[in-house]
Design an enzyme around this catalytic site. Sequence first.
Site, short mmCIF file in Angstrom:
data_model
loop_
_atom_site.label_atom_id
_atom_site.label_comp_id
_atom_site.label_asym_id
_atom_site.label_seq_id
_atom_site.Cartn_x
_atom_site.Cartn_y
_atom_site.Cartn_z
CD GLN A 41 -14.59 -0.37 -3.23
OE1 GLN A 41 -15.74 -0.66 -2.84
NE2 GLN A 41 -14.03 -0.96 -4.27
CB SER A 42 -10.46 5.46 -1.89
OG SER A 42 -9.33 4.65 -1.66
CG ASP B 253 -2.07 0.96 1.09
OD1 ASP B 253 -3.22 0.50 0.93
OD2 ASP B 253 -1.83 2.18 1.13
CG HIS C 165 -8.43 -3.08 -2.88
ND1 HIS C 165 -9.33 -2.35 -3.63
CD2 HIS C 165 -8.24 -2.38 -1.74
CE1 HIS C 165 -9.65 -1.25 -2.98
NE2 HIS C 165 -9.01 -1.25 -1.82
CB ILE C 166 -8.05 -8.65 0.33
CG1 ILE C 166 -9.24 -9.34 -0.32
CG2 ILE C 166 -7.96 -9.01 1.82
CD1 ILE C 166 -9.17 -10.86 -0.26
CG HIS C 167 -6.93 -2.82 2.80
ND1 HIS C 167 -6.17 -1.68 2.66
CD2 HIS C 167 -8.11 -2.56 2.17
CE1 HIS C 167 -6.85 -0.77 1.99
NE2 HIS C 167 -8.03 -1.28 1.69
CG ASN D 166 -12.30 -0.41 3.32
OD1 ASN D 166 -12.72 -0.78 4.42
ND2 ASN D 166 -11.10 0.13 3.16
P1 DGP Z 1 -9.59 1.41 -0.26
O1 DGP Z 1 -9.71 2.71 0.45
O2 DGP Z 1 -10.09 0.20 0.55
O3 DGP Z 1 -10.21 1.48 -1.64
O4 DGP Z 1 -8.04 1.15 -0.43
C1 DGP Z 1 -7.30 1.71 -1.46
C2 DGP Z 1 -5.87 1.66 -1.02
O5 DGP Z 1 -5.07 1.85 -2.16
C3 DGP Z 1 -5.47 2.74 -0.01
O6 DGP Z 1 -5.07 2.12 1.22
C4 DGP Z 1 -4.30 3.46 -0.66
C5 DGP Z 1 -3.91 2.54 -1.79
N1 DGP Z 1 -3.44 3.21 -2.97
C6 DGP Z 1 -4.06 4.23 -3.62
N2 DGP Z 1 -3.35 4.60 -4.69
C7 DGP Z 1 -2.25 3.79 -4.72
C8 DGP Z 1 -1.14 3.67 -5.60
O7 DGP Z 1 -1.00 4.38 -6.60
N3 DGP Z 1 -0.21 2.73 -5.30
C9 DGP Z 1 -0.33 1.91 -4.21
N4 DGP Z 1 0.65 1.03 -4.00
N5 DGP Z 1 -1.38 1.98 -3.37
C10 DGP Z 1 -2.32 2.91 -3.62
#
Ligand code: DGP
Length: 118
Positions: free
Chosen positions: A98-99, A35, A104-106, A91
């Site tokens: 969720q963004s 992340d 995806h799974i964290h 999320n």
């Molecule tokens: P969510 O909020 O559950 O949709 O998680 C999205 C995650 O993605 C958030 O923890 C940050 C991560 N993220 C966003 N943009 C990038 C990126 O360009 N590269 C990486 N490695 N992670 C990203």
Amino acid sequence: MSAPMSGKTLFQKIIDRELPATIIYEDERCFAIRDINPTAPTHVLLIPRLAMRRLCDATVEDQALLGHLLLTANKIAEAEGYGDAFRLVINNGAAAGQSVFHLHIHIIAGRPLSWPPG
Ligand code: DGP
């Protein structure tokens, strides 16, 4: 199976090497990256190559893929050294945090994790 999305998601661009990321695992069905904004010593995103928007878009035809993701999360947590204590988070929807709208799974581990989550 969930409907394919139009246009490339952020995560599809990463797996196509159009955007940089630290890819720590990949197979024919999924891949995992660190992340960009880690919330713990291990914060990995496990992502299916099939770009379904949200978990709630999955159908029974996605069952094997979803099972594969969970078993792969186990392997990644183990490989990170946290096989006995880790948290998986999905999320689902903006109101749930969720963004990025590519499922995806964290995988979060490496510090005490309180409950309930925020
Ligand atoms: P969510 O909020 O559950 O949709 O998680 C999205 C995650 O993605 C958030 O923890 C940050 C991560 N993220 C966003 N943009 C990038 C990126 O360009 N590269 C990486 N490695 N992670 C990203």
